[in-house]
Structures are given as structure tokens and as C-alpha cells.
Scaffold this motif. Structure first.
Motif: not given
Length: 169
Positions: A46-62
Motif C-alpha cells: 500500500r505504501e508503494n502504491f500511495i507514493t507511486r506518483n512521487k516516484l514513478y506511476p503504476f500503469y494498467t491494462t484493462r
């Protein structure tokens, strides 16, 4: 079988539960026996997910139902402020029911493309030695297989399998 939307988009806050579920499914499959502290894992993820935009965003396919089929994240591997952008660790996970349809390759190519737009000098990825599918994907995407890291000082758990280290960029 659903038709897959292979467009990649930046993960949204509301995507957390789906992303975490895909990740946890892989962790439980990769490391059977559940010897990890699940609450600690969940808090760290959760911490990695919450701070993702400070570092590098997560990306998804749907898929067409807006369900996540795969995701990727890049987290810093070095926390030394003088070298914090030296190396990033790539994580790619694809939902079990849509594997072997090109999603992992698309996500890996996207990870490398996005990393080239940052200050990162290297990317690294870890996988089990027996995960032949991801090893093949990494090599096909231009990654170099480095080898098996030595056991850590904390590696007293015989259930933990050694991993394969790879670099790119």
C-alpha cells in the motif's frame, strides 16, 4: 473469452484493490506456504502504491469491463539521496486468466520506454529461476540475465527460493 483492451493507462487510486489482488495472487502462487506476514506485506504494498506518483506511476491494462488485466510498477532500488535515481525495480503482473496474450510484453516495453524518460540509469527485475515464462519475456525484451544473487544474511527460511537477477537499459 473477453476481448482485451491492450491500451496502457496510468493507475488510478480506485485501482488499488484490483492491483493488490493480482499481486497477492502471484505472491501466494510464487511462495506457497504463506510464511510471509500478510499484514506487513499489505502495508508495504500500500505504501508503494500511495507514493507511486512521487516516484514513478503504476500503469494498467484493462478489459472491456474496465477490469484490470495487468499492471506494472517501478520502484526505487536505492534510497541513498545521491543515487536515488540510479536503479529502479520493475514489477509486472498479469491476471491469471489472461496470461500468454501479450500483456506482459506490452507492459515490459512500456516500462522500459517510460524509464528512458526518467533519470534512471538501470532497471532490474527479479523472478524465480523456475519462472520460464517471465525469463523468456525478459530476454525477448532485451534484458540481460545477470545470475542468482547470493543468499542474504537474513536467509534462514528454507522455504524461500533463490531468485534470478536481470538488468536492462
Amino acid at each position: 473469452m473477453k476481448t482485451l483492451n491492450l491500451l496502457i493507462e496510468t493507475a488510478r487510486d480506485r485501482d488499488y484493490q484490483q492491483i493488490f489482488a493480482i499481486w497477492l495472487d502471484h505472491i501466494n502462487h510464487t511462495f506457497p506456504g504463506n510464511f510471509f506476514d500478510q499484514r506487513r506485506l499489505a502495508a508495504h504494498f500500500r505504501e508503494n502504491f500511495i507514493t507511486r506518483n512521487k516516484l514513478y506511476p503504476f500503469y494498467t491494462t484493462r478489459d472491456e469491463d474496465d477490469e484490470i488485466t495487468g499492471w506494472l510498477g517501478v520502484i526505487r532500488s536505492c534510497h541513498n539521496p545521491l543515487r536515488e535515481n540510479f536503479c529502479g525495480e520493475v514489477s509486472i503482473y498479469v491476471r491469471k486468466d489472461v496470461r500468454h496474450e501479450g500483456i506482459g510484453t506490452l507492459l515490459m516495453q512500456h516500462a522500459v520506454e517510460k524509464a528512458r524518460q526518467t533519470e534512471l540509469q538501470y532497471l532490474q527485475a527479479y523472478t524465480r529461476v523456475t519462472n520460464y515464462a517471465i525469463r523468456k519475456l525478459l530476454l525477448n525484451c532485451g534484458w540481460e540475465e545477470i545470475g542468482i544473487p547470493p543468499l542474504s544474511l537474513e536467509s534462514s527460511n528454507n522455504n524461500m527460493q533463490r531468485t534470478l537477477l536481470m538488468y536492462a537499459l
